[in-house]
Design a protein around this motif. Sequence first.
Motif, short mmCIF file in Angstrom:
data_model
loop_
_atom_site.label_atom_id
_atom_site.label_comp_id
_atom_site.label_asym_id
_atom_site.label_seq_id
_atom_site.Cartn_x
_atom_site.Cartn_y
_atom_site.Cartn_z
N TRP A 192 55.08 32.40 85.45
CA TRP A 192 55.28 33.28 84.49
C TRP A 192 53.91 33.80 84.23
O TRP A 192 53.89 35.18 83.60
CB TRP A 192 56.03 32.73 83.57
CG TRP A 192 57.46 32.56 83.67
CD1 TRP A 192 58.52 31.43 83.99
CD2 TRP A 192 58.38 33.83 83.67
NE1 TRP A 192 59.70 31.75 84.28
CE2 TRP A 192 59.90 33.03 83.82
CE3 TRP A 192 58.43 35.18 83.37
CZ2 TRP A 192 60.84 34.06 84.15
CZ3 TRP A 192 59.52 35.74 83.61
CH2 TRP A 192 60.78 35.39 84.05
N SER A 193 53.04 32.86 84.04
CA SER A 193 51.77 33.51 83.41
C SER A 193 51.16 34.69 84.54
O SER A 193 50.72 35.96 84.01
CB SER A 193 50.70 32.52 83.31
OG SER A 193 49.58 33.00 82.65
N THR A 194 51.21 34.27 85.63
CA THR A 194 50.56 35.13 86.71
C THR A 194 51.19 36.60 86.85
O THR A 194 50.91 37.56 86.90
CB THR A 194 50.61 34.61 87.93
OG1 THR A 194 50.05 33.23 87.81
CG2 THR A 194 49.90 35.48 89.18
N SER A 195 52.79 36.23 86.62
CA SER A 195 53.71 37.54 86.84
C SER A 195 53.55 38.49 85.66
O SER A 195 53.47 39.41 85.61
CB SER A 195 55.14 37.03 86.62
OG SER A 195 55.48 36.37 87.99
N THR A 196 53.36 37.93 84.46
CA THR A 196 53.16 38.73 83.24
C THR A 196 51.59 39.37 83.28
O THR A 196 51.64 40.57 82.74
CB THR A 196 52.97 37.72 81.80
OG1 THR A 196 54.21 36.94 81.83
CG2 THR A 196 52.41 38.48 80.58
N TRP A 197 50.81 38.72 83.69
CA TRP A 197 49.48 39.54 84.12
C TRP A 197 49.66 40.39 84.96
O TRP A 197 49.09 41.82 84.76
CB TRP A 197 48.61 38.48 84.55
CG TRP A 197 47.07 39.06 85.20
CD1 TRP A 197 46.30 39.79 84.34
CD2 TRP A 197 46.71 38.76 86.63
NE1 TRP A 197 45.12 40.11 85.36
CE2 TRP A 197 45.56 39.69 86.63
CE3 TRP A 197 47.03 38.28 87.73
CZ2 TRP A 197 44.87 39.83 87.83
CZ3 TRP A 197 46.42 38.60 88.93
CH2 TRP A 197 45.21 39.22 88.76
N LYS A 198 50.21 40.35 85.94
CA LYS A 198 50.58 41.60 87.17
C LYS A 198 51.43 42.65 86.47
O LYS A 198 51.32 43.71 86.72
CB LYS A 198 51.15 40.99 88.07
CG LYS A 198 50.30 40.62 89.37
CD LYS A 198 49.44 41.68 89.58
CE LYS A 198 48.36 41.38 90.86
NZ LYS A 198 47.37 42.30 91.13
N ALA A 199 52.47 42.07 85.50
CA ALA A 199 53.43 43.22 84.85
C ALA A 199 52.43 44.06 83.96
O ALA A 199 52.64 45.22 84.17
CB ALA A 199 54.31 42.57 83.96
N ALA A 200 51.54 43.42 83.18
CA ALA A 200 50.71 44.25 82.51
C ALA A 200 49.71 45.17 83.10
O ALA A 200 49.39 46.22 82.84
CB ALA A 200 49.81 43.16 81.68
N THR A 201 49.34 44.45 84.43
CA THR A 201 48.63 45.33 85.29
C THR A 201 49.00 46.62 86.09
O THR A 201 48.61 47.62 85.96
CB THR A 201 47.96 44.38 86.33
OG1 THR A 201 47.35 43.29 85.89
CG2 THR A 201 47.01 45.09 87.51
N VAL A 202 50.42 46.30 86.22
CA VAL A 202 51.25 47.72 86.87
C VAL A 202 51.30 48.60 85.79
O VAL A 202 51.09 49.75 85.96
CB VAL A 202 52.29 47.08 87.41
CG1 VAL A 202 53.44 46.49 86.71
CG2 VAL A 202 53.07 48.36 88.27
N LEU A 203 51.72 48.19 84.59
CA LEU A 203 51.96 49.23 83.65
C LEU A 203 50.73 49.84 83.05
O LEU A 203 50.62 50.93 82.81
CB LEU A 203 52.75 48.44 82.46
CG LEU A 203 54.11 48.37 82.65
CD1 LEU A 203 54.73 47.69 81.27
CD2 LEU A 203 54.85 49.45 83.13
N GLY A 204 49.73 48.95 82.80
CA GLY A 204 48.49 49.72 82.40
C GLY A 204 47.69 50.50 83.43
O GLY A 204 47.18 51.67 83.33
N ALA A 205 47.67 50.12 84.85
CA ALA A 205 47.36 51.03 85.77
C ALA A 205 48.31 52.39 85.83
O ALA A 205 47.59 53.47 86.01
CB ALA A 205 47.57 50.30 87.42
#
Length: 420
Positions: free
Chosen positions: A153-166
């Motif tokens: 979940w932590s890694t997925s949240t990090w990636k979710a934030a990355t995709v939206l941030g990008a």
Amino acid sequence: MAKNDPYAALKFKEFNIFLFMRFLLVFGWSMQFIVIEWEVYSLTKDPLALGIIGLMEIIPAFTMALFAGHIVDRSEKRNLLAICIALFSFISLGLFCLTWDVVVANWSTKTILYGIYTLVFFGGFLRSFFGPTIFSLIALIVPKKAYPNAATWSTSTWKAATVLGALCGGFFIHWIGVDKTLCIIFVLVVLALIFTFRIKKKPILNTNKEESVKESLAVGVKFVFSNKAILGALTLDMIAVLFGGTVALLSVFAQDILEVGSQGFGVLNASISLGSIVSMFLTTYIPVAKNAGKKLLASIFIFGLCIIVFGLSSSFWLSVVALFLSGAADGISMVIRQTILQLKTPDEMRGRVSSVNSMFVGSSNELGAFESGLAAKLLGPARAVIFGGTMTLLTVVGLGFKNKVLRELDLTEDYEFDEN
């Protein structure tokens, strides 16, 4: 707690607060990276300048990593994270000032560029503390039986934030400009700081005050190099990231090769992270513990193939698909690696082990950015990407044949033990 419960870690209130705080922080961080890459290339039109951004961050992040791990293991994690976020907010504010119309109109391009590099350098210094602190804090928020699920979940949240941030980074550049986008990032970082204080202070597990700094660092490094499962996974990922990185060159592809502008630039960046988050959310339902080593090798091999396809492509949508699939493969490899680290690292050594991880993998992102920029300067952007993908494939094949421990790694017993 039910075995393989996909929502096991989410049953703990502080972990949910932690996820939201991390989302805000990484969302802003991801936007900031995209915006700065765009601004620097717009100022210089030189792909090597993009590589220098990575070099400016890797120097402090790499040299401070082990010492930062020592500090993290000896410190209270919540407050240390709050200090890091507070300092990072000043960097975001400084980047906003350097791109503000008032400053741009009165300062030379060279001065602005050097100012950006300086702030990125201090950001690299902070980064050496972020990774170990977050990794250690997770283990103090959830019980050990929830570590694998929490890591996912932590890694997925990090990636979710990355995709939206990008995605938002590229669109915001087009809609409101670079300076206003960086102002939004500053606000997001401040909000992350506020939510950090909703997490309670945690106990310090490493209280061995007789151990010197030198001895402490040596113990952490020795543990990693004596654990073949951890060392093999980190080595494979480090070399793959070093040669398979394309993010540093995406602004070149968006502006000069695919000619899709800032919005297309945002889509290209987002497609990588979108693939990662889709695959990582799937792993909450489909555990990767069984035959983890083979799955790790296969995922990075697929990653390398996708990078080669991207380098050969002249079609925007084919490039998007290739990057999406590369992100999906990369997401699986990240979940496996984080699960290995969470299950096999003693609590009192998490800061130091995470620091070694950041030296292997985290720093290789920036070193990979420099390698990509230099290769693009010498070979051209497309050939540089194809070369990186080819080196990734060769690394996977070579390490797969040579490292039997990694190839036959299975985490099923470790996972089942922690569920009991």
